[in-house]
Enzyme design. Sequence first.
Site, PDB file in Angstrom:
ATOM      1  N   ASP A   5     -45.609   6.401 -28.123  1.00  0.00           N
ATOM      2  CA  ASP A   5     -44.282   6.890 -27.509  1.00  0.00           C
ATOM      3  C   ASP A   5     -44.352   5.797 -26.388  1.00  0.00           C
ATOM      4  O   ASP A   5     -45.196   5.366 -25.095  1.00  0.00           O
ATOM      5  CB  ASP A   5     -44.064   7.776 -27.969  1.00  0.00           C
ATOM      6  CG  ASP A   5     -43.980   8.327 -29.069  1.00  0.00           C
ATOM      7  OD1 ASP A   5     -43.795   7.341 -30.032  1.00  0.00           O
ATOM      8  OD2 ASP A   5     -44.679   9.237 -29.422  1.00  0.00           O
ATOM      9  N   ARG A  15     -48.431  15.974 -30.181  1.00  0.00           N
ATOM     10  CA  ARG A  15     -47.427  16.249 -29.035  1.00  0.00           C
ATOM     11  C   ARG A  15     -46.721  17.579 -29.965  1.00  0.00           C
ATOM     12  O   ARG A  15     -46.634  18.729 -29.674  1.00  0.00           O
ATOM     13  CB  ARG A  15     -46.314  15.527 -29.098  1.00  0.00           C
ATOM     14  CG  ARG A  15     -47.101  14.375 -27.939  1.00  0.00           C
ATOM     15  CD  ARG A  15     -45.791  13.407 -27.864  1.00  0.00           C
ATOM     16  NE  ARG A  15     -44.726  13.853 -27.380  1.00  0.00           N
ATOM     17  CZ  ARG A  15     -44.317  12.421 -27.006  1.00  0.00           C
ATOM     18  NH1 ARG A  15     -43.268  11.837 -28.038  1.00  0.00           N
ATOM     19  NH2 ARG A  15     -42.683  13.392 -26.546  1.00  0.00           N
ATOM     20  N   ARG A  28     -48.006   3.211 -33.315  1.00  0.00           N
ATOM     21  CA  ARG A  28     -47.375   2.959 -32.536  1.00  0.00           C
ATOM     22  C   ARG A  28     -47.502   3.644 -31.219  1.00  0.00           C
ATOM     23  O   ARG A  28     -47.659   5.467 -31.334  1.00  0.00           O
ATOM     24  CB  ARG A  28     -45.660   2.849 -32.199  1.00  0.00           C
ATOM     25  CG  ARG A  28     -44.828   1.650 -33.021  1.00  0.00           C
ATOM     26  CD  ARG A  28     -43.917   1.731 -33.913  1.00  0.00           C
ATOM     27  NE  ARG A  28     -42.903   1.523 -35.331  1.00  0.00           N
ATOM     28  CZ  ARG A  28     -41.993   1.535 -35.918  1.00  0.00           C
ATOM     29  NH1 ARG A  28     -41.661   2.987 -35.560  1.00  0.00           N
ATOM     30  NH2 ARG A  28     -41.843   0.317 -36.194  1.00  0.00           N
TER      31      ARG A  28
END
Length: 246
Positions: free
Chosen positions: A53, A198, A51
Site C-alpha cells: 500500500d 496493519r 501489492r
Amino acid sequence: MIRNFRLLIEYDGTNYAGWQRQKHDPTIQGEIEKALETMLGQTVSVIGSGRTDAGVHALGQTANFRCDTRLTSEAFQKGLNSLLNKDIVIKDCKEADIDFHARFNAKGKRYSYRIFNHSVACSIGRQYCWWVRFPLDAEAMQRGADYLIGAHDFKAFEGAGSPKKHTIRTVYQAQFRQDGEYLIFDIEADGFLRFMVRNIVGTLISVGISKFQPDDVKRILLSGDRANAGITAPPQGLFLIEVRYE
C-alpha cells in the site's frame, strides 16, 4: 527470444502511492516499468509478488518481467539503478525460468512492523515507524499474537475492498521483539489479505494498552467481523522483508 528476469527490490514507499501502477500518481511498479521502457524502447509489464500500500516499504520485494532482449541480468541491474530514483534499488537481477511468476509461485511472505514506543516522538526515522506514546505491555501483546499461529479465517482482519475470495491463511510466525525504544512485530504466513498485517498490529496495540485482553484476539478471529478488531495501523511502520519461493 523471450526471456524472463527476476528482480529483488528494496524501496522506501514514503513518496509512492503503493506498488501497483496508477494513471496519475507515482508507484513502484510504474517507475520500474518506465525505466525498462527507456532501456528497451518497448513497453514491459513488471509482475510483483503482491501489492504494497501507499507508504509501505520493502527490503525484499520480488518481481519478474519478460522481454525479447540480448541484455544480461547484470546490465538490467546497473541500468535500472542508474535510471530509478534513489528510493528504489534493484538489489539483484537474475534470469529465471520462463514459467517463473513472482505472484503465482510465491509460497509465503514475511513482514515486519516497527513501533516507536516512547512518550516523545522521534524526528529521524519517523517515516519508518508508528509512534505510540502510551506504554505498551509487550508480554500481553505477545500472548495475543500467539492466537494467530496456524491456519485460520482472517476475515476479521481483512480490509474493505479486498479482491480475495478466500480468507483462510496460515501464519507460521507472529513474534514481538524489542530493539531499544522500538517494538518490532515479525509475522510470516503463506499469504496475506489486504491490510491484514496493519489491522492485526492495530488490534495488538489495543491489547498493549489494555483496551483488549490477549484472549480477545481469539474471539475477534473467530467472529470474522472486522468491526470487532482494532484500528488499522498506519502504513509507514510496515516493511515487506522477504518473499519465499521454496
